[in-house]
Write an enzyme that holds these catalytic residues in place. Structure first.
Site, PDB file in Angstrom:
ATOM      1  CE  LYS A 158     -11.360 -21.889 -28.262  1.00 29.03           C
ATOM      2  NZ  LYS A 158     -10.060 -21.573 -27.658  1.00 29.03           N
ATOM      3  NE  ARG A 188      -8.898 -29.926 -22.123  1.00 24.25           N
ATOM      4  CZ  ARG A 188      -9.173 -29.000 -23.052  1.00 24.25           C
ATOM      5  NH1 ARG A 188     -10.295 -28.310 -22.995  1.00 24.25           N
ATOM      6  NH2 ARG A 188      -8.329 -28.770 -24.032  1.00 24.25           N
ATOM      7  NE  ARG A 191      -7.080 -25.893 -31.447  1.00 24.66           N
ATOM      8  CZ  ARG A 191      -8.031 -26.158 -30.572  1.00 24.66           C
ATOM      9  NH1 ARG A 191      -9.251 -26.403 -30.969  1.00 24.66           N
ATOM     10  NH2 ARG A 191      -7.759 -26.174 -29.289  1.00 24.66           N
ATOM     11  NE  ARG A 201      -4.288 -27.153 -25.253  1.00 23.37           N
ATOM     12  CZ  ARG A 201      -5.119 -26.909 -24.236  1.00 23.37           C
ATOM     13  NH1 ARG A 201      -4.737 -27.149 -22.995  1.00 23.37           N
ATOM     14  NH2 ARG A 201      -6.316 -26.447 -24.464  1.00 23.37           N
ATOM     15  NE  ARG A 209      -9.657 -25.871 -19.484  1.00 24.55           N
ATOM     16  CZ  ARG A 209      -9.545 -25.391 -20.734  1.00 24.55           C
ATOM     17  NH1 ARG A 209     -10.370 -24.485 -21.176  1.00 24.55           N
ATOM     18  NH2 ARG A 209      -8.572 -25.830 -21.509  1.00 24.55           N
TER      19      ARG A 209
HETATM   20  P1  AMP Z   1      -9.898 -27.800 -27.118  1.00 24.39           P
HETATM   21  O1  AMP Z   1     -10.867 -28.469 -26.230  1.00 24.39           O
HETATM   22  O2  AMP Z   1     -10.550 -26.949 -28.178  1.00 24.39           O
HETATM   23  O3  AMP Z   1      -8.822 -27.033 -26.365  1.00 24.39           O
HETATM   24  O4  AMP Z   1      -9.138 -28.944 -27.930  1.00 24.39           O
HETATM   25  C1  AMP Z   1      -8.375 -29.932 -27.264  1.00 24.39           C
HETATM   26  C2  AMP Z   1      -7.458 -30.632 -28.257  1.00 24.39           C
HETATM   27  O5  AMP Z   1      -8.247 -31.298 -29.266  1.00 24.39           O
HETATM   28  C3  AMP Z   1      -6.504 -29.744 -29.041  1.00 24.39           C
HETATM   29  O6  AMP Z   1      -5.344 -29.408 -28.308  1.00 24.39           O
HETATM   30  C4  AMP Z   1      -6.209 -30.627 -30.247  1.00 24.39           C
HETATM   31  O7  AMP Z   1      -5.341 -31.689 -29.910  1.00 24.39           O
HETATM   32  C5  AMP Z   1      -7.589 -31.239 -30.526  1.00 24.39           C
HETATM   33  N1  AMP Z   1      -8.391 -30.368 -31.413  1.00 24.39           N
HETATM   34  C6  AMP Z   1      -9.568 -29.747 -31.100  1.00 24.39           C
HETATM   35  N2  AMP Z   1     -10.029 -29.030 -32.130  1.00 24.39           N
HETATM   36  C7  AMP Z   1      -9.132 -29.180 -33.134  1.00 24.39           C
HETATM   37  C8  AMP Z   1      -9.031 -28.667 -34.456  1.00 24.39           C
HETATM   38  N3  AMP Z   1      -9.969 -27.819 -34.952  1.00 24.39           N
HETATM   39  N4  AMP Z   1      -7.962 -29.054 -35.214  1.00 24.39           N
HETATM   40  C9  AMP Z   1      -7.033 -29.880 -34.728  1.00 24.39           C
HETATM   41  N5  AMP Z   1      -7.038 -30.382 -33.486  1.00 24.39           N
HETATM   42  C10 AMP Z   1      -8.078 -30.042 -32.678  1.00 24.39           C
END
Ligand code: AMP
Length: 217
Positions: free
Chosen positions: A15, A163, A91, A174, A130
């Site tokens: 993404k 990360r 999400r 996750r 990553r």
């Molecule tokens: P990502 O970079 O999209 O993988 O997001 C990293 C982390 O940010 C996730 O594992 C959640 O802890 C938090 N996060 C990001 N987007 C959301 C969302 N839409 N709802 C809840 N938590 C989020």
């Protein structure tokens, strides 16, 4: 006219990588809730600390906090003019409903949902390799897309970082959360007739043009 596109798929489906390319190709800004939360790392408030701890454990941030942060971002002029490539939001079903309400306030709606699917095994493989540049955000993979000089960004030479939530045990957590909370969104948008399914088990370069066609089609 602003265009609102959702990029949906499990962790590691590409993404973020695709969103960065699509910004240049479509002129629509990327809005990544994960990036917005990560940017709060430097803030020293109890809420910011709690968010960093939840992220490190691979948990989802509560809907109310996430929706209010997203609403603020969508109010900024680049989004008001051009819309958003939503990367990592919604999400959960309640987040999708909140997004509908937010967009309806200005007579807008989601135009397409691009669903990038990969297996859990592939997700773990991609995410654990990553690395990203803390300065410019460029994303690398130690095996599939390594930088020219080990652990350094090709563009600005900054030392790449991993990360905290990309450690293998957290990635599994996750992925399970994704299946439980986020995967049902595919049916939610399929029923509305705006879901476009794109296999993400292919090279990045093959996927991008299909996404552009889906956005412009
Ligand atoms: P990502 O970079 O999209 O993988 O997001 C990293 C982390 O940010 C996730 O594992 C959640 O802890 C938090 N996060 C990001 N987007 C959301 C969302 N839409 N709802 C809840 N938590 C989020």
């Amino acid at each position: 006219m602003p265009t609102y596109i959702i990029l949906l798929g499990p962790p590691g489906c590409g993404k973020g990588t695709q969103a960065k390319r699509l910004v240049d190709l479509t002129g629509i800004p990327q809005v990544s809730t994960g990036d917005l939360f990560r940017a709060m790392k430097t803030m020293d408030t109890p809420l910011a600390r709690e968010i960093q701890a939840m992220m490190a454990r691979g948990e989802l941030i509560p809907d109310a906090t996430t929706v209010s942060m997203l609403a603020d971002r969508l109010e900024e002029s680049d989004c008001r003019e051009n819309g958003a490539l939503l990367d990592g939001f919604p999400r959960t079903i309640p987040q999708a409903e909140a997004l509908d309400d937010l967009l309806a306030e200005s007579g807008q709606r989601v135009s397409k949902v691009l669903y990038l699917d990969i297996t859990e095994e592939e997700a773990v493989r991609r995410v654990s390799g990553r690395r990203s540049c803390p300065t410019c955000g460029r994303i690398y993979h130690v095996a599939f897309d390594p930088p020219k000089v080990a652990e350094r960004c090709d563009d600005d030479g900054a030392v790449l970082s991993q990360r905290a939530d990309d450690q293998p045990d957290v990635v599994s957590e996750r992925y399970q959360l994704y299946l439980e909370k986020t995967a049902p969104l595919a049916d939610f948008y399929r029923e509305r007739g705006i879901l476009v399914e794109i296999s993400a088990m292919r090279p990045v370069d093959e996927i991008t043009p299909e996404m552009v066609a889906a956005i412009q089609g």
